[in-house]
Motif scaffolding. Structure first.
Motif, mmCIF file in Angstrom:
data_model
loop_
_atom_site.group_PDB
_atom_site.id
_atom_site.type_symbol
_atom_site.label_atom_id
_atom_site.label_comp_id
_atom_site.label_asym_id
_atom_site.label_seq_id
_atom_site.Cartn_x
_atom_site.Cartn_y
_atom_site.Cartn_z
ATOM 1 N N THR A 1 -3.074 -2.776 -7.782
ATOM 2 C CA THR A 1 -3.136 -1.334 -7.621
ATOM 3 C C THR A 1 -1.773 -0.706 -7.922
ATOM 4 O OG1 THR A 1 -4.770 -1.625 -5.874
ATOM 5 C CG2 THR A 1 -3.737 0.531 -6.031
ATOM 6 N N ASP B 1 3.127 -3.250 2.088
ATOM 7 C CA ASP B 1 1.883 -3.303 1.325
ATOM 8 C C ASP B 1 1.288 -1.911 1.115
ATOM 9 O OD1 ASP B 1 1.078 -2.942 3.933
ATOM 10 O OD2 ASP B 1 -0.638 -4.288 3.797
ATOM 11 N N CYS B 2 2.142 -0.888 1.231
ATOM 12 C CA CYS B 2 1.721 0.496 1.012
ATOM 13 C C CYS B 2 1.908 0.891 -0.446
ATOM 14 C CB CYS B 2 2.533 1.441 1.905
ATOM 15 S SG CYS B 2 2.091 3.192 1.699
ATOM 16 N N LYS C 1 4.835 -2.147 8.019
ATOM 17 C CA LYS C 1 3.715 -2.434 7.142
ATOM 18 C C LYS C 1 3.822 -1.642 5.833
ATOM 19 C CE LYS C 1 -0.079 0.464 8.592
ATOM 20 N NZ LYS C 1 -1.382 0.435 9.192
ATOM 21 N N CYS C 2 4.950 -1.005 5.639
ATOM 22 C CA CYS C 2 5.210 -0.282 4.387
ATOM 23 C C CYS C 2 5.175 -1.222 3.181
ATOM 24 C CB CYS C 2 6.577 0.391 4.426
ATOM 25 S SG CYS C 2 6.703 1.690 5.658
ATOM 26 N N TYR D 1 0.004 6.317 4.865
ATOM 27 C CA TYR D 1 -0.206 4.925 4.461
ATOM 28 C C TYR D 1 -1.470 4.764 3.627
ATOM 29 C CZ TYR D 1 -1.212 -0.023 4.691
ATOM 30 O OH TYR D 1 -1.511 -1.318 4.357
ATOM 31 N N ARG D 2 -1.316 4.145 2.473
ATOM 32 C CA ARG D 2 -2.446 3.786 1.619
ATOM 33 C C ARG D 2 -2.278 2.338 1.221
ATOM 34 N NH1 ARG D 2 -3.342 7.269 -3.413
ATOM 35 N NH2 ARG D 2 -4.972 5.754 -3.646
ATOM 36 N N PRO D 3 -3.227 1.486 1.583
ATOM 37 C CA PRO D 3 -3.072 0.076 1.217
ATOM 38 C C PRO D 3 -3.085 -0.083 -0.298
ATOM 39 C CG PRO D 3 -5.264 0.490 2.083
ATOM 40 C CD PRO D 3 -4.484 1.758 2.249
ATOM 41 N N GLY D 4 -2.243 -0.947 -0.762
ATOM 42 C CA GLY D 4 -2.199 -1.215 -2.194
ATOM 43 C C GLY D 4 -1.822 -2.653 -2.430
ATOM 44 N N ASP D 5 -2.639 -3.361 -3.200
ATOM 45 C CA ASP D 5 -2.278 -4.724 -3.551
ATOM 46 C C ASP D 5 -1.431 -4.693 -4.818
ATOM 47 O OD1 ASP D 5 -4.017 -4.275 -5.663
ATOM 48 O OD2 ASP D 5 -5.628 -5.465 -4.798
#
Length: 61
Positions: free
Chosen positions: A55, A10-11, A7-8, A48-52
């Protein structure tokens, strides 16, 4: 910095490295974390920090 395909993708810390020619984690991982990351066992990443896309682009400017 090492490549990982979990899931990296979208990190916020998953960045393209021109020198290596692929995406890498931009966090400084300790020795144990690096071993887990390379082995594909780094599923619950504490960094992990979600980022679109927006961002991530704002961070690069």
């Amino acid at each position: 910095m090492f490549e990982n395909t979990s899931k990296c993708e979208d990190c916020l810390y998953y960045e393209y490295d021109d020198e290596y020619g692929f995406y890498v984690c931009d966090m400084d991982l300790d020795e144990d974390e690096t071993a887990q990351f390379i082995g594909g066992r780094f599923q619950n990443c504490p960094y992990y920090r979600p980022g679109d896309e927006y961002t991530i682009v704002r961070k690069q400017i």
